[in-house]
Every structure is written in C-alpha cells, then in structure tokens.
Design a protein around this motif. Structure first.
Motif, PDB file in Angstrom:
ATOM      1  N   SER A  93      50.753  60.725  75.955  1.00 28.07           N
ATOM      2  CA  SER A  93      50.679  61.865  75.039  1.00 28.07           C
ATOM      3  C   SER A  93      52.049  62.329  74.579  1.00 28.07           C
ATOM      4  N   ALA A  94      53.093  61.826  75.198  1.00 28.88           N
ATOM      5  CA  ALA A  94      54.447  62.310  74.935  1.00 28.88           C
ATOM      6  C   ALA A  94      55.151  61.493  73.862  1.00 28.88           C
ATOM      7  N   VAL A  95      56.196  62.069  73.312  1.00 31.90           N
ATOM      8  CA  VAL A  95      57.150  61.358  72.464  1.00 31.90           C
ATOM      9  C   VAL A  95      58.505  61.460  73.150  1.00 31.90           C
ATOM     10  N   TYR A  96      59.077  60.304  73.494  1.00 32.98           N
ATOM     11  CA  TYR A  96      60.390  60.231  74.118  1.00 32.98           C
ATOM     12  C   TYR A  96      61.403  59.859  73.032  1.00 32.98           C
ATOM     13  N   SER A  97      62.489  60.620  72.936  1.00 31.16           N
ATOM     14  CA  SER A  97      63.404  60.440  71.808  1.00 31.16           C
ATOM     15  C   SER A  97      64.847  60.288  72.271  1.00 31.16           C
ATOM     16  N   ILE A  98      65.584  59.471  71.544  1.00 33.35           N
ATOM     17  CA  ILE A  98      67.036  59.371  71.680  1.00 33.35           C
ATOM     18  C   ILE A  98      67.619  59.742  70.322  1.00 33.35           C
ATOM     19  N   HIS A  99      68.423  60.808  70.309  1.00 32.58           N
ATOM     20  CA  HIS A  99      68.955  61.359  69.066  1.00 32.58           C
ATOM     21  C   HIS A  99      70.441  61.039  68.930  1.00 32.58           C
ATOM     22  N   ILE A 100      70.875  60.789  67.690  1.00 33.09           N
ATOM     23  CA  ILE A 100      72.275  60.519  67.398  1.00 33.09           C
ATOM     24  C   ILE A 100      72.717  61.392  66.223  1.00 33.09           C
ATOM     25  N   ASP A 101      73.789  62.146  66.443  1.00 36.48           N
ATOM     26  CA  ASP A 101      74.421  62.946  65.388  1.00 36.48           C
ATOM     27  C   ASP A 101      75.750  62.285  65.063  1.00 36.48           C
ATOM     28  N   ASN A 102      75.962  61.904  63.810  1.00 33.68           N
ATOM     29  CA  ASN A 102      77.224  61.252  63.458  1.00 33.68           C
ATOM     30  C   ASN A 102      78.076  62.031  62.471  1.00 33.68           C
TER      31      ASN A 102
ATOM     32  N   SER B 159      63.696  53.387  82.575  1.00 33.01           N
ATOM     33  CA  SER B 159      64.768  53.435  81.579  1.00 33.01           C
ATOM     34  C   SER B 159      64.262  53.087  80.184  1.00 33.01           C
ATOM     35  N   LEU B 160      64.743  53.847  79.209  1.00 33.76           N
ATOM     36  CA  LEU B 160      64.568  53.539  77.794  1.00 33.76           C
ATOM     37  C   LEU B 160      65.954  53.203  77.264  1.00 33.76           C
ATOM     38  N   ALA B 161      66.196  51.932  76.970  1.00 37.10           N
ATOM     39  CA  ALA B 161      67.534  51.477  76.606  1.00 37.10           C
ATOM     40  C   ALA B 161      67.554  50.897  75.201  1.00 37.10           C
ATOM     41  N   VAL B 162      68.583  51.275  74.448  1.00 38.14           N
ATOM     42  CA  VAL B 162      68.774  50.781  73.086  1.00 38.14           C
ATOM     43  C   VAL B 162      70.229  50.362  72.934  1.00 38.14           C
ATOM     44  N   GLU B 163      70.452  49.186  72.376  1.00 40.95           N
ATOM     45  CA  GLU B 163      71.807  48.770  72.024  1.00 40.95           C
ATOM     46  C   GLU B 163      71.862  48.604  70.518  1.00 40.95           C
ATOM     47  N   VAL B 164      72.787  49.340  69.869  1.00 37.53           N
ATOM     48  CA  VAL B 164      72.804  49.450  68.419  1.00 37.53           C
ATOM     49  C   VAL B 164      74.184  49.066  67.883  1.00 37.53           C
ATOM     50  N   PRO B 165      74.253  48.332  66.797  1.00 40.30           N
ATOM     51  CA  PRO B 165      75.557  48.049  66.200  1.00 40.30           C
ATOM     52  C   PRO B 165      76.289  49.338  65.832  1.00 40.30           C
ATOM     53  N   LYS B 166      77.569  49.405  66.163  1.00 43.17           N
ATOM     54  CA  LYS B 166      78.344  50.609  65.875  1.00 43.17           C
ATOM     55  C   LYS B 166      78.296  50.956  64.397  1.00 43.17           C
ATOM     56  N   ALA B 167      78.416  49.941  63.552  1.00 44.88           N
ATOM     57  CA  ALA B 167      78.481  50.182  62.114  1.00 44.88           C
ATOM     58  C   ALA B 167      77.220  50.843  61.582  1.00 44.88           C
ATOM     59  N   CYS B 168      76.121  50.741  62.324  1.00 40.48           N
ATOM     60  CA  CYS B 168      74.853  51.268  61.838  1.00 40.48           C
ATOM     61  C   CYS B 168      74.562  52.681  62.337  1.00 40.48           C
ATOM     62  N   ILE B 169      75.408  53.220  63.208  1.00 37.27           N
ATOM     63  CA  ILE B 169      75.141  54.560  63.727  1.00 37.27           C
ATOM     64  C   ILE B 169      76.248  55.559  63.433  1.00 37.27           C
ATOM     65  N   THR B 170      77.406  55.092  62.978  1.00 39.10           N
ATOM     66  CA  THR B 170      78.505  56.025  62.743  1.00 39.10           C
ATOM     67  C   THR B 170      78.445  56.683  61.378  1.00 39.10           C
ATOM     68  N   GLY B 171      77.643  56.152  60.467  1.00 41.45           N
ATOM     69  CA  GLY B 171      77.487  56.767  59.157  1.00 41.45           C
ATOM     70  C   GLY B 171      78.809  56.916  58.434  1.00 41.45           C
ATOM     71  N   SER B 172      78.965  58.050  57.744  1.00 43.92           N
ATOM     72  CA  SER B 172      80.199  58.311  56.999  1.00 43.92           C
ATOM     73  C   SER B 172      81.115  59.249  57.764  1.00 43.92           C
ATOM     74  N   GLY B 173      80.847  59.417  59.058  1.00 39.81           N
ATOM     75  CA  GLY B 173      81.668  60.304  59.865  1.00 39.81           C
ATOM     76  C   GLY B 173      82.968  59.643  60.286  1.00 39.81           C
ATOM     77  N   ASN B 174      83.549  60.155  61.370  1.00 43.14           N
ATOM     78  CA  ASN B 174      84.857  59.673  61.814  1.00 43.14           C
ATOM     79  C   ASN B 174      84.774  58.675  62.958  1.00 43.14           C
ATOM     80  N   GLY B 175      83.588  58.122  63.207  1.00 39.51           N
ATOM     81  CA  GLY B 175      83.419  57.143  64.275  1.00 39.51           C
ATOM     82  C   GLY B 175      83.035  57.732  65.604  1.00 39.51           C
ATOM     83  N   VAL B 176      82.996  59.066  65.696  1.00 40.66           N
ATOM     84  CA  VAL B 176      82.525  59.730  66.911  1.00 40.66           C
ATOM     85  C   VAL B 176      81.064  60.094  66.718  1.00 40.66           C
ATOM     86  N   ILE B 177      80.261  59.869  67.743  1.00 44.16           N
ATOM     87  CA  ILE B 177      78.858  60.269  67.690  1.00 44.16           C
ATOM     88  C   ILE B 177      78.563  61.245  68.825  1.00 44.16           C
ATOM     89  N   GLY B 178      77.586  62.084  68.596  1.00 45.75           N
ATOM     90  CA  GLY B 178      77.020  62.916  69.649  1.00 45.75           C
ATOM     91  C   GLY B 178      75.600  62.443  69.892  1.00 45.75           C
TER      92      GLY B 178
END
Length: 527
Positions: free
Chosen positions: A83-92, A275-294
């Motif tokens: 019944s749950a939704v488990y989420s991993i959030h990224i702010d770039n 564990s819920l594990a995700v490995e993501v290319p850096k170029a696809c998660i940093t957006g137009s920011g400065n390369g730091v993600i939260g």
C-alpha cells in the motif's frame, strides 16, 4: 585555492557531523508513530559517487527500510508494504523541492495464479487440494524459483517536473522482481549461491533523456550500520571515549575505563535490512545546477486504511485518500536525538523546505547537555579536574545552521540556497576506492566521504560524537597544519579534543566494492 577548498571542506565535514550529532542509531525506530509501521520505517540513507571500478561517472543512492530484521524471522519474513510508495528524491537546483523522484510500488502475489501452492491431502475418494502455509516449498536458485510460493514484484516511476515515466527493466519485463529473503542455506544451499540468485535482480534501466543506463536493485542485505545500540540508549551505559592509545591498539593506554573498538559492540551485527538501491549517471541528475545535489528518502501511505473484517490475501484492508508521508530520512541520526520527542513524528511528515521550524534543535542541541549530566562527575573524578560543564558553550551554534540547513559554499552548497535538511553530495569530487577511504570522511582528509554525501563505510557515529562535544573549537588539521576554523575557541569546549566513540568500528573494507555495495544478508538458517 586548493587550501581554501580543503579548509571549507573540513569545516563542512565537522560542522555537518555536529548537526548529525545527537546520535546512536541512525534511523531505526526513531519516532513514536513509525514504530507501529516497521515496513515503512527508513533506517539509513546513503548518497555517494560510485567507487566500483569503471563506474566513475555514476552516483549511487541507497535507501534502507524495515529495521532490526532477525534473519530467522519467518515464516513471513520481510515483505515491503504493497500500500506504500517508497521514494528517493533528488534536488539539483537548491529549492529544497525534488527535481527527480524515483517512486517504488510493490505488489505481492501467490503462485498458482494467486491460489498458492497446493498439495493433495488425504486418500483417494477423500482427497483435498490444500494450500501450504509456507512461502517456499523447496530449494531456490538462480536457475529455478519454481518452489517459491510468494512473489514480490515492483514498479518504478521516475517523476521529473510535471511529467513522469514508468521505468522498464532492461530484459523487457513489465515489472521488477525483489529476490526472496535469505531464509536459510537449506533453501539456497549457501551464502554464495544466495548472492548469485540475488544478483540476477540487479536491473539495467533506461532513463528518459539519459544516454547512459541506470541500475536498480531492491532486496534484503546485511544491515551496514554499526552502533552500540542497547547500551547507548541505556543512558550511555559505557564510557564513550577511546580506551586504547589508538583505535584497535589493544594497549589500554587511552582514557581510563574507556570503551575499545570491537565488532562485538555492534548490536546490529546480526541484523538484516531491505535496500532500495539506484545507480544513476551523474550527467542525468545534476541538471543545470552546480553539480551538487541534495537527496532524501520518504515513505508514504494512503490517508485512510479500513480493515477488512473478512480479510483475504489479496484484500486484507481497503486503502484510500491522499498519500501521507510517514517516514523521512537524509542525514543520519537527525531524528534520533537532534529532534525533540514531541516533534519526531512531525519531522517525519515534513518537507525539507519547511525545516526552519526545527531550527532551535540545531542552534541549541540537547545531547551535549545530556552527556554533561551523565558524565561530568565521573570525568572530573577520573581525571582529577573540576570542569564545570562538559558541553560546548558557543551559542547559538551557527556553524550547525550553515552545515545542516544550507551547505558550505565551495563544497556541498547547491546553486540556490534554501535552508533545508538534505544529504548533500558534490558530484564533481572524485570517488575514492575502498582501500583509500577514511571512515572519518572529510575529517579524515577524504573529501569523497561524509558529510559530502555518505558512504556505507563512513563511521558517522564516532564523527558525530566528537564534533557535538566541540571538536570545531579546537585545532584540526587543514593540509596537515593545525588550524582553528573560527567558530569557537578551545575554552568553549573543554572536552572537544577527546576521541569520543561508541566502540563499534566500520570501514569500507567491511563492505562490497560494487553495486549495490552492501553485503549478502545473513541466513535465517546458517547451517
């Protein structure tokens, strides 16, 4: 410039550790309400630049759920909540709102088209097909899961902005599969065979608009967190200072009666986790920011749950209404002992952008005062001193505000600064191999470690204990030179240079060096 960057990095590390300061159990059962819903209780969250060979261009995010799993906890073991939704959030971009979110939803089914495995019971003429009570009825391997009676599948939705896409496994299946928990070696033959079985559920996944593929794995793992849990929450029932001249020296030449390093001090050494594990290319998660993600993880449940008075496997209850966030985790240990008991459930339901409401817990942390109450008399008696207060006296703790809510410019601060509690990672700082990692992260002259993200081998407990008691007020090495960072002075923290520890060691050599990095789970029946 290099010196300036390292200076800022060390500052970030120590002050961030302090914010994570009030600690001793990452996020296992950390709030009153979540203890009633263990399947949606996040235990630890990790974000780091991947250090598997050949994966330098990737970031790994791991969200662990369901705390304190005894491997032998059958017959139902540890399925996630359908019944749950488990989420991993990224702010770039730094607005404390997710630019990308991976949403995991689970579905449990029985074999035999939902009827479950049945056996013919009784003699001819009085025979019945009767469903078995177990989740598996024979051996399971990477070659065959035919004996599995209970199957756990899941979907992954990638939400980005106002759009969302359902991710598809690289093998073309319509859903992902979670491997069955490691019930024992009779079922899976050996730990090596179980790992081979589980490895087939590491999926390559294409992300919309991303040239390189991602990887996803969900399954049971050995709990990587280490902590002297029971004695810590029994009013710190040990002397939390290194008893040897150096960790592991075995000479007893440290603090008189102090605890020494031993895996026997780790109360989670016989526990598993999911564990819920995700490995993501850096170029696809940093957006137009400065390369730091939260980043942070949450679990949400429907607002209404009505129990079915005639419950079935498919329909034990009816769920409805909007999703409500019931669990939240980014930096380790925050909700354990930073957030006051009255606000723990509120923190779990809050969004990072609203974290200003918890500022008093950061500027005026309570753990140092508690440790002073517990240990001042004993310290003075042992050392023959007359220290009036063991706790640091520099208030408000603005260094904590900087690290906890904003990040540090030039190290782990996002392009836009919105005060918020997130685990921040500078994706431009290269990963270090397991052999080169310091368990003390940035404070150990390792810019790739905590609090620049968090790796499984980072000893966040010891870092936090030392900094909360005033390590920032004393000189720390910056490029090998003892340096005061300017937040406070040694007289503000009379025990700030003491090697506080819970005695439970961790380092990267105790884990794997490839995705998903965490160890094979412990067997429910090891023999």
């Amino acid at each position: 410039m290099q010196r300036s960057l390292l200076f800022l990095a060390v500052t970030s590390a120590l002050s961030a550790a302090i914010i994570v300061n009030d600690v001793q159990a990452s996020s296992h059962r950390e709030a009153p309400s979540i203890t009633r819903s263990p399947t949606v209780d996040a235990t630890d969250f990790y974000v780091f630049n991947s250090y598997e060979t050949g994966r330098e261009g990737y970031v790994t995010l791991i969200a662990n759920y369901i705390p304190l799993q005894d491997a032998y906890g059958g017959p139902n073991y540890f399925a996630l909540d359908p019944s749950a939704v488990y989420s991993i959030h990224i702010d770039n971009d730094g607005d404390a709102m997710p630019n990308m979110t991976f949403n995991f939803r689970f579905k449990n089914t029985l074999a035999n088209d939902g009827a479950g495995v049945e056996l013919p019971i009784g003699p001819t003429g009085n025979q019945r097909m009767v469903a078995v009570p177990l989740k598996n009825v024979g051996g399971i391997s990477s070659d065959s899961s035919a004996a599995l009676n209970f199957i756990e599948n899941y979907t992954v939705e990638l939400a980005s902005g106002n759009s969302s896409s359902m991710l598809i496994p690289g093998d073309g299946a319509m859903h992902f599969t979670k491997p069955y928990d490691f019930v024992g070696t009779k079922t899976f033959t050996s730990a090596a065979d179980y790992q081979t079985y589980a490895d087939q559920y590491v999926y390559d996944v294409t992300l919309p608009g991303c040239e390189a593929s991602a990887r996803i794995f969900v399954g049971q793992r050995k709990d990587p967190f280490v902590v002297n849990l029971g004695e810590t929450f029994d009013l710190v029932n040990y002397v939390p200072v290194e008893g040897d001249s150096a960790p592991g020296a075995g000479d007893g030449d440290g603090f008189p009666g102090g605890i020494t390093q031993s895996s026997a001090n780790d109360d989670l050494r016989d526990k598993n986790v999911t564990s819920l594990a995700v490995e993501v290319p850096k170029a696809c998660i940093t957006g137009s920011g400065n390369g730091v993600i939260g980043a942070w993880t949450t679990a949400s449940l429907p607002q209404a749950r009505i129990l079915n008075p005639n419950a079935t496997f498919q329909r034990p209850q009816v769920n409805g209404g909007a999703l409500v966030q019931v669990s939240r985790l980014s930096n380790p240990l925050v909700n354990e002992l930073v957030i006051g008991l009255a606000d723990k459930d509120k923190f779990n339901s809050s969004k990072p952008a609203a974290d200003g409401q918890f500022a008093d817990y950061v500027t005026h942390p309570t753990l140092p005062a508690l440790l002073n109450i517990l240990f001042k008399d004993a310290v003075n008696s042992t050392l023959g001193t007359s220290i009036e207060n063991l706790a640091p006296s520099n208030f408000p703790r603005m260094d904590l505000v900087n690290a906890f809510l904003t990040g540090v410019a030039g190290v782990n601060q996002l392009a836009t600064v919105t005060p918020s509690e997130m685990l921040r990672l500078n994706t431009a700082i290269p990963a270090k191999s397991a052999a080169m990692q310091s368990p003390f992260g940035v404070a150990g002259d390792d810019l790739a470690g905590f609090p620049n993200g968090r790796r499984p081998g980072d000893d966040v407990v010891d870092i936090a204990l030392r900094v909360v008691m005033g390590a920032l007020c004393h000189d720390i090495p910056v490029n090998g030179t003892p340096t005061n960072l300017g937040y406070c002075m040694p007289e503000d923290a009379p025990v700030g240079n003491v090697p506080f520890t819970d005695g439970a060691p961790i380092n990267a050599s105790m884990l794997n060096s490839q995705f998903p990095y965490l160890l094979t789970p412990l067997a429910g029946s090891p023999n």
